[in-house]
Design an enzyme around this catalytic site. Structure first.
Site, PDB file in Angstrom:
ATOM      1  N   ILE A  13       0.840  -1.206   0.000  1.00 51.78           N
ATOM      2  CA  ILE A  13       0.000   0.000   0.000  1.00 51.78           C
ATOM      3  C   ILE A  13       0.873   1.253   0.000  1.00 51.78           C
ATOM      4  O   ILE A  13       0.604   2.222  -0.725  1.00 51.78           O
ATOM      5  CB  ILE A  13      -0.950   0.003   1.224  1.00 51.78           C
ATOM      6  CG1 ILE A  13      -1.842  -1.238   1.203  1.00 51.78           C
ATOM      7  CG2 ILE A  13      -1.811   1.275   1.233  1.00 51.78           C
ATOM      8  CD1 ILE A  13      -2.622  -1.470   2.490  1.00 51.78           C
ATOM      9  N   GLU A  85       4.576  -4.856  10.353  1.00 55.29           N
ATOM     10  CA  GLU A  85       4.463  -6.271  10.006  1.00 55.29           C
ATOM     11  C   GLU A  85       2.976  -6.462   9.755  1.00 55.29           C
ATOM     12  O   GLU A  85       2.149  -6.076  10.579  1.00 55.29           O
ATOM     13  CB  GLU A  85       4.953  -7.146  11.161  1.00 55.29           C
ATOM     14  CG  GLU A  85       6.455  -7.086  11.395  1.00 55.29           C
ATOM     15  CD  GLU A  85       7.259  -7.727  10.267  1.00 55.29           C
ATOM     16  OE1 GLU A  85       6.690  -8.521   9.494  1.00 55.29           O
ATOM     17  OE2 GLU A  85       8.459  -7.420  10.145  1.00 55.29           O
ATOM     18  N   THR A 101       7.702  -3.979  16.014  1.00 54.65           N
ATOM     19  CA  THR A 101       7.558  -2.985  14.934  1.00 54.65           C
ATOM     20  C   THR A 101       6.257  -2.182  15.080  1.00 54.65           C
ATOM     21  O   THR A 101       6.265  -0.945  15.029  1.00 54.65           O
ATOM     22  CB  THR A 101       7.600  -3.685  13.555  1.00 54.65           C
ATOM     23  OG1 THR A 101       8.959  -4.003  13.261  1.00 54.65           O
ATOM     24  CG2 THR A 101       7.060  -2.779  12.444  1.00 54.65           C
ATOM     25  N   GLU A 133      -9.219  -4.935  11.241  1.00 57.14           N
ATOM     26  CA  GLU A 133      -9.118  -6.122  12.103  1.00 57.14           C
ATOM     27  C   GLU A 133      -9.112  -5.762  13.585  1.00 57.14           C
ATOM     28  O   GLU A 133      -9.329  -6.631  14.425  1.00 57.14           O
ATOM     29  CB  GLU A 133      -7.856  -6.924  11.764  1.00 57.14           C
ATOM     30  CG  GLU A 133      -7.863  -7.418  10.347  1.00 57.14           C
ATOM     31  CD  GLU A 133      -6.875  -8.558  10.083  1.00 57.14           C
ATOM     32  OE1 GLU A 133      -6.364  -9.138  11.047  1.00 57.14           O
ATOM     33  OE2 GLU A 133      -6.645  -8.851   8.901  1.00 57.14           O
ATOM     34  N   TYR A 156      -1.358  -9.934  15.286  1.00 59.57           N
ATOM     35  CA  TYR A 156      -1.266  -8.794  14.361  1.00 59.57           C
ATOM     36  C   TYR A 156      -2.280  -7.717  14.727  1.00 59.57           C
ATOM     37  O   TYR A 156      -1.926  -6.544  14.912  1.00 59.57           O
ATOM     38  CB  TYR A 156      -1.488  -9.264  12.915  1.00 59.57           C
ATOM     39  CG  TYR A 156      -1.815  -8.126  11.956  1.00 59.57           C
ATOM     40  CD1 TYR A 156      -0.875  -7.152  11.655  1.00 59.57           C
ATOM     41  CD2 TYR A 156      -3.090  -8.022  11.371  1.00 59.57           C
ATOM     42  CE1 TYR A 156      -1.182  -6.100  10.791  1.00 59.57           C
ATOM     43  CE2 TYR A 156      -3.399  -6.978  10.508  1.00 59.57           C
ATOM     44  CZ  TYR A 156      -2.440  -6.020  10.220  1.00 59.57           C
ATOM     45  OH  TYR A 156      -2.747  -4.981   9.371  1.00 59.57           O
ATOM     46  N   SER A 159      -1.611  -5.911  17.912  1.00 59.51           N
ATOM     47  CA  SER A 159      -0.508  -4.938  17.831  1.00 59.51           C
ATOM     48  C   SER A 159      -0.968  -3.665  17.115  1.00 59.51           C
ATOM     49  O   SER A 159      -0.575  -2.561  17.481  1.00 59.51           O
ATOM     50  CB  SER A 159       0.722  -5.550  17.149  1.00 59.51           C
ATOM     51  OG  SER A 159       0.480  -5.774  15.775  1.00 59.51           O
ATOM     52  N   PRO A 211      -4.339 -23.517  -1.177  1.00 56.32           N
ATOM     53  CA  PRO A 211      -4.679 -23.939   0.186  1.00 56.32           C
ATOM     54  C   PRO A 211      -5.791 -23.080   0.808  1.00 56.32           C
ATOM     55  O   PRO A 211      -5.544 -21.972   1.282  1.00 56.32           O
ATOM     56  CB  PRO A 211      -3.359 -23.751   0.946  1.00 56.32           C
ATOM     57  CG  PRO A 211      -2.645 -22.681   0.192  1.00 56.32           C
ATOM     58  CD  PRO A 211      -3.086 -22.729  -1.227  1.00 56.32           C
ATOM     59  N   ASP A 286      -7.342 -24.984   9.311  1.00 55.70           N
ATOM     60  CA  ASP A 286      -7.715 -23.581   9.438  1.00 55.70           C
ATOM     61  C   ASP A 286      -6.614 -22.761  10.118  1.00 55.70           C
ATOM     62  O   ASP A 286      -5.774 -23.311  10.847  1.00 55.70           O
ATOM     63  CB  ASP A 286      -9.009 -23.480  10.267  1.00 55.70           C
ATOM     64  CG  ASP A 286      -9.864 -22.297   9.853  1.00 55.70           C
ATOM     65  OD1 ASP A 286      -9.351 -21.415   9.147  1.00 55.70           O
ATOM     66  OD2 ASP A 286     -11.034 -22.259  10.247  1.00 55.70           O
ATOM     67  N   HIS A 290      -9.134 -17.793  13.511  1.00 57.08           N
ATOM     68  CA  HIS A 290      -9.508 -17.144  12.238  1.00 57.08           C
ATOM     69  C   HIS A 290     -10.778 -16.290  12.376  1.00 57.08           C
ATOM     70  O   HIS A 290     -11.837 -16.807  12.726  1.00 57.08           O
ATOM     71  CB  HIS A 290      -9.743 -18.274  11.216  1.00 57.08           C
ATOM     72  CG  HIS A 290      -9.692 -17.858   9.802  1.00 57.08           C
ATOM     73  ND1 HIS A 290      -9.622 -18.770   8.777  1.00 57.08           N
ATOM     74  CD2 HIS A 290      -9.697 -16.632   9.200  1.00 57.08           C
ATOM     75  CE1 HIS A 290      -9.598 -18.145   7.624  1.00 57.08           C
ATOM     76  NE2 HIS A 290      -9.644 -16.843   7.858  1.00 57.08           N
TER      77      HIS A 290
END
Ligand code: NAD
Ligand code: DAU
Length: 350
Positions: A13, A85, A101, A133, A156, A159, A211, A286, A290
């Site tokens: 991005i 990250e 980070t 998220e 993720y 953070s 996958p 999975d 998730h």
């Protein structure tokens, strides 16, 4: 404003944001700070690298002394902070890299910005680019708004949520002028092939399995990357300081429906019989924790700032596939070496 620091500008991005700002605003000096991790690639920016208002600085936002030094040297009036990250699966394997980070790196930038301007923040801006998220996962109905409570579910997203909180806390405590935007899933040229769409394009090209995690009924709201870059431009120039804006494509797809569409398009592009690529679909274990569904209510940015997504999904997906097919050198460079090891470690035991 004159000197603008864009962090993470060599990433997916970030490179589209750098391109937009360098081309559209010759009156700004654009500094792109990037550590060039596996996800950073200066090949993303060859078209702007020689323009007079563009400077690349290689460096790490985790390095406090270095960050303080470049802020003193270039006296950045504004920061657009994208360095992070960014891949959920990697955060499950190595959470600390994300905390270092995304949380500490963001704190270093906030501190450097605060110490540089010492409370004289007129015409200054710290713009933090974040993700939907942070709001957690939705059930079958509902949308994330700017007032949805934070409920991050992966290392993720936790953070990123922590970094959002820090930015708001600096705004509240030190009157630091900020904006935050929380965006849905981006797709388009230059995305590293660890994320769903470029990974599956690459796997179809090379005849590897596709996958699909779990039952494939996870839902995401997809936005073409240049629409996100334009939204960032809009918030940067017209956003009300101290406000958060949700950015999304109003474009929900289950993973399986999206993958089937991608397979059909790839068959046409590669001149293969209809139904060839879809046979590569393989259901695998999975992702841990998730998130079932993300979807953004973008009413605020649409009504207050007059931004809306321009690219249709059909057209955006075509452009994305074409870009990867036409840029095989780029794909080859990023999928050699460390990528091979990553792929085996991430997928061998699924
Ligand atoms: P990316 O992984 O493609 O790029 C990240 C960039 O940051 C890379 O160029 C990398 O080299 C750089 N970087 C990483 N760690 C660094 C460090 N310690 N110091 C300096 N540079 C460092 O990520 P992306 O998908 O382009 O995402 C950019 C930002 O947008 C992130 O903050 C992400 O959370 C956010 N975001 C991404 C999406 C998406 O769908 N990709 C959606 C919403 C928000
Ligand atoms: O919502 C915004 C977020 O979107 C960004 O903040 C993140 O940086 C970005 O990585 C993205 O996160 P996701 O986890 O949604 O994206 P990813 O491409 O990894 O996965 C999309 C969906 O596809 C998700 O439901 C997991 C699934 N998936 C992904 C991969 C890589 C698979 O089924 N198989 C795969 O191999």
């Amino acid at each position: 404003m004159k000197n603008i620091l864009i962090t993470g500008g060599a990433g997916f991005i970030g490179s589209h944001v750098v391109r937009l700002f360098v081309n559209q605003y010759p009156q700004y000096e654009i500094f792109n700070l990037d550590a060039l991790t596996y996800a950073g690639n200066l090949e993303n920016l060859t078209d702007v690298e020689n323009l007079p208002n563009y400077t690349f600085i290689k460096g790490d936002i985790k390095d406090i002394q270095f960050i303080n030094q470049i802020f003193e040297q270039h006296r950045f009036d504004a920061v657009i902070h994208l360095a992070a990250e960014s891949h959920v699966d990697r955060s499950i394997v190595d959470p600390n890299a994300f905390i270092e980070t995304n949380v500490l790196g963001t704190a270093n930038l906030l501190n450097a910005f605060r110490h540089l301007w010492k409370g004289n923040f007129e015409d200054k801006l710290f713009y933090h680019v974040s993700t939907d998220e942070v709001y957690g996962a939705l059930g079958k109905t509902g949308l994330f708004t700017e007032t949805t409570p934070y409920d991050p579910q992966s290392p993720y997203s936790a953070s990123k949520a922590a970094s959002d909180h820090l930015v708001r806390a600096y705004g509240n405590t030190y009157d630091l002028p900020f904006n935050i935007s929380n965006c849905s899933n981006n797709y388009g040229p230059n995305q590293f092939p660890e994320k769903l769409i470029p990974l599956f394009i690459h796997n179809i090209q090379t005849g590897k399995n596709l996958p699909v995690y779990g039952d494939g009924q996870y839902t995401r709201d997809w936005l073409y990357v240049t629409d996100h870059a334009k939204a960032i431009d809009t918030v940067f120039h017209n956003g009300k300081r101290g406000e958060t804006y949700n950015i999304g494509g109003l474009n929900e797809w289950t993973n399986l429906d999206l993958i089937k569409l991608l397979c059909a398009k790839m068959d046409v592009k590669l001149g293969k019989p209809e139904g060839t690529s879809v046979q590569l679909i393989t259901y695998v274990k999975d992702r841990a924790g998730h998130d079932r569904r993300y979807a953004i209510d973008n009413t605020k940015i649409q009504t207050e700032l007059r931004w809306k997504p321009e690219m249709t999904f059909e057209e955006g997906l075509e452009k994305t596939i074409d870009w990867y097919l036409q840029n095989s050198d780029w794909l080859e460079h990023v999928t050699s070496g460390a990528y091979q090891k990553y792929y085996v470690e991430m997928y061998a035991h699924r």
